[in-house]
Design a protein around this motif. Structure first.
Motif, PDB file in Angstrom:
ATOM      1  N   PHE A 142      59.785   4.247  21.652  1.00 34.79           N
ATOM      2  CA  PHE A 142      58.468   3.842  22.141  1.00 34.79           C
ATOM      3  C   PHE A 142      58.011   2.526  21.515  1.00 34.79           C
ATOM      4  O   PHE A 142      57.297   1.744  22.151  1.00 34.79           O
ATOM      5  CB  PHE A 142      57.444   4.939  21.881  1.00 34.79           C
ATOM      6  CG  PHE A 142      57.608   6.146  22.746  1.00 34.79           C
ATOM      7  CD1 PHE A 142      57.377   6.073  24.106  1.00 34.79           C
ATOM      8  CD2 PHE A 142      58.014   7.358  22.218  1.00 34.79           C
ATOM      9  CE1 PHE A 142      57.541   7.182  24.921  1.00 34.79           C
ATOM     10  CE2 PHE A 142      58.178   8.473  23.022  1.00 34.79           C
ATOM     11  CZ  PHE A 142      57.942   8.383  24.383  1.00 34.79           C
ATOM     12  N   GLY A 143      58.440   2.275  20.268  1.00 35.48           N
ATOM     13  CA  GLY A 143      58.090   1.007  19.643  1.00 35.48           C
ATOM     14  C   GLY A 143      58.717  -0.173  20.359  1.00 35.48           C
ATOM     15  O   GLY A 143      58.058  -1.160  20.681  1.00 35.48           O
ATOM     16  N   LEU A 144      60.013  -0.074  20.625  1.00 35.05           N
ATOM     17  CA  LEU A 144      60.703  -1.163  21.310  1.00 35.05           C
ATOM     18  C   LEU A 144      60.229  -1.320  22.746  1.00 35.05           C
ATOM     19  O   LEU A 144      60.115  -2.438  23.255  1.00 35.05           O
ATOM     20  CB  LEU A 144      62.214  -0.920  21.283  1.00 35.05           C
ATOM     21  CG  LEU A 144      62.948  -1.352  20.024  1.00 35.05           C
ATOM     22  CD1 LEU A 144      64.432  -1.061  20.147  1.00 35.05           C
ATOM     23  CD2 LEU A 144      62.732  -2.828  19.732  1.00 35.05           C
ATOM     24  N   CYS A 145      59.973  -0.215  23.418  1.00 36.37           N
ATOM     25  CA  CYS A 145      59.502  -0.294  24.807  1.00 36.37           C
ATOM     26  C   CYS A 145      58.228  -1.111  24.905  1.00 36.37           C
ATOM     27  O   CYS A 145      58.082  -1.959  25.800  1.00 36.37           O
ATOM     28  CB  CYS A 145      59.268   1.117  25.365  1.00 36.37           C
ATOM     29  SG  CYS A 145      60.754   1.921  25.988  1.00 36.37           S
ATOM     30  N   SER A 146      57.307  -0.886  24.016  1.00 41.34           N
ATOM     31  CA  SER A 146      56.036  -1.601  24.063  1.00 41.34           C
ATOM     32  C   SER A 146      56.231  -3.100  23.883  1.00 41.34           C
ATOM     33  O   SER A 146      55.690  -3.917  24.642  1.00 41.34           O
ATOM     34  CB  SER A 146      55.096  -1.065  22.986  1.00 41.34           C
ATOM     35  OG  SER A 146      53.880  -1.777  23.001  1.00 41.34           O
TER      36      SER A 146
END
Length: 365
Positions: free
Chosen positions: A123-127
């Motif tokens: 979720f960190g990278l997706c954002s």
């Protein structure tokens, strides 16, 4: 709009602050209860904020009816969905650890710790990657409008979302295939890739890839936003210079005012939102990513009890909460009062001055 944002950990700020209570066993029952209440409140508040922002986008979908705007809308919805899911899922994990703190359910190498760490990476990278994609899309749309209209479609935007999500997912699940591992981080309430320099090369490589991808996404988002802003400013100045003669002002005043209003209300709105998202991502994620990157080269304090890492994580926790408020606050109705309202007032003033000059000339003759 954006933008930008390794940027999405769904810990609420109060939840991360309460995690430091593990350092002391003298906390009272009332303090733990209040910590849980604040954690639940912040988690619910963040979820409601993201849902509200999605609702605002749904209501304003009509202004994105053109093909050239649909791709940006899709990327924006994908970013808010990533924020929402990350906030709820990771918040539930952290709350579960907090509630069952006395049972010490968070252990290295267990399935729960691995899923916890993988979710944070994904979720960190997706954002951050989606925020970067939004910045690139707007930069192309503003600097190369004909190419964007003819070549960039919703299908392309869907492919970008799928590709970036797959990239983040692959990096997140590599430890499940014995490529690196997830470990418990200070103060023992969250799992992540080994931030401290590890003796295992795969661990160091994964952390470097994670931090470099995040920093690259932030830097490239800033670069694209600067280019887009300069292009809009140049186009606005060129438009004003082209309508300075009296004949142009009298012959094309209505069409110029109408087109300038649309230009300000739509393109500027998206650019301001994207710039705000990028700034939020840089402020929230920048310190954490830089610190993690430096730790791999032993350029910082090399202790397991690293308070700066926890501080950076607390700061990154604001990203999910602030992102939706960018779309809630920086809407066309607000921007039109700040930007286009001044332009309309200036146009009306100049028109009145021109009429007064003509009246004065006729009276003198």
């Amino acid at each position: 709009m954006t933008a930008a944002s390794v940027p999405v950990i769904s810990f609420s700020l109060s939840l991360l602050e309460s995690s430091s209570s593990n350092e002391s066993n003298t906390n009272s029952t009332s303090h733990q209860s209040s910590g849980l209440e604040m954690s639940c409140f912040t988690m619910i508040f963040g979820a409601i904020s993201n849902i509200t922002a999605l609702g605002i986008l749904a209501r304003s979908r009509a202004k994105f009816r053109h093909q050239s705007k649909n791709s940006f809308l899709l990327l924006t919805v994908a970013l808010l969905l990533a924020d929402l899911l990350g906030h709820v899922i990771l918040g539930a994990f952290a709350l579960h650890v907090r509630v069952n703190q006395q049972y010490k359910i968070l252990k290295p190498g267990t399935g729960f710790c691995n899923i916890f760490g993988a979710s944070m990476v994904f979720f960190g990278l997706c954002s951050l990657l989606l925020g970067c994609a939004m910045a690139v899309e707007r930069c192309v749309a503003i600097t190369q409008p004909f190419f964007h209209v003819s070549m960039i479609t919703v299908t392309h935007a869907q492919s970008v979302v799928l590709s970036l999500s797959t990239c983040a997912l692959v990096l997140a699940v590599l430890p499940f295939f014995s490529v690196g591992n997830y470990s418990i981080q200070y103060p023992g309430t969250w799992c992540f890739l080994p931030i401290q320099k590890s003796e295992i090369p795969a661990d160091n490589i994964l952390v470097l890839v994670f931090s470099c991808l995040g920093l690259f996404a932030l830097f490239f988002s800033l670069l694209c936003n600067i280019v887009s802003g300069l292009a809009l400013l140049h186009a606005r100045m060129k438009s004003r210079n082209g309508n300075t003669t009296p004949s142009a002002c009298s012959g094309h005043r209505a069409s110029s005012a109408s087109s300038s209003y649309l230009f300000c209300s739509l393109d500027v709105e998206m650019l301001v939102q994207l710039a705000a998202v990028t700034v939020v991502s840089c402020v929230c994620w920048g310190p954490f990513l830089i610190h993690v990157f430096m730790k791999q080269f032993k350029l910082g304090p090399h202790t397991k009890a690293d308070p700066f890492t926890l501080t950076g994580l607390r700061l990154a926790a604001w990203n999910q909460i602030l992102d939706p408020w960018v779309y809630i606050l920086f809407r066309r109705t607000v921007l039109s009062k700040l930007c286009c309202g001044r332009y309309s007032q200036g146009t009306l003033t100049s028109s009145n001055s021109l009429l007064e000059n003509r009246r004065h000339t006729l009276t003198s003759h």
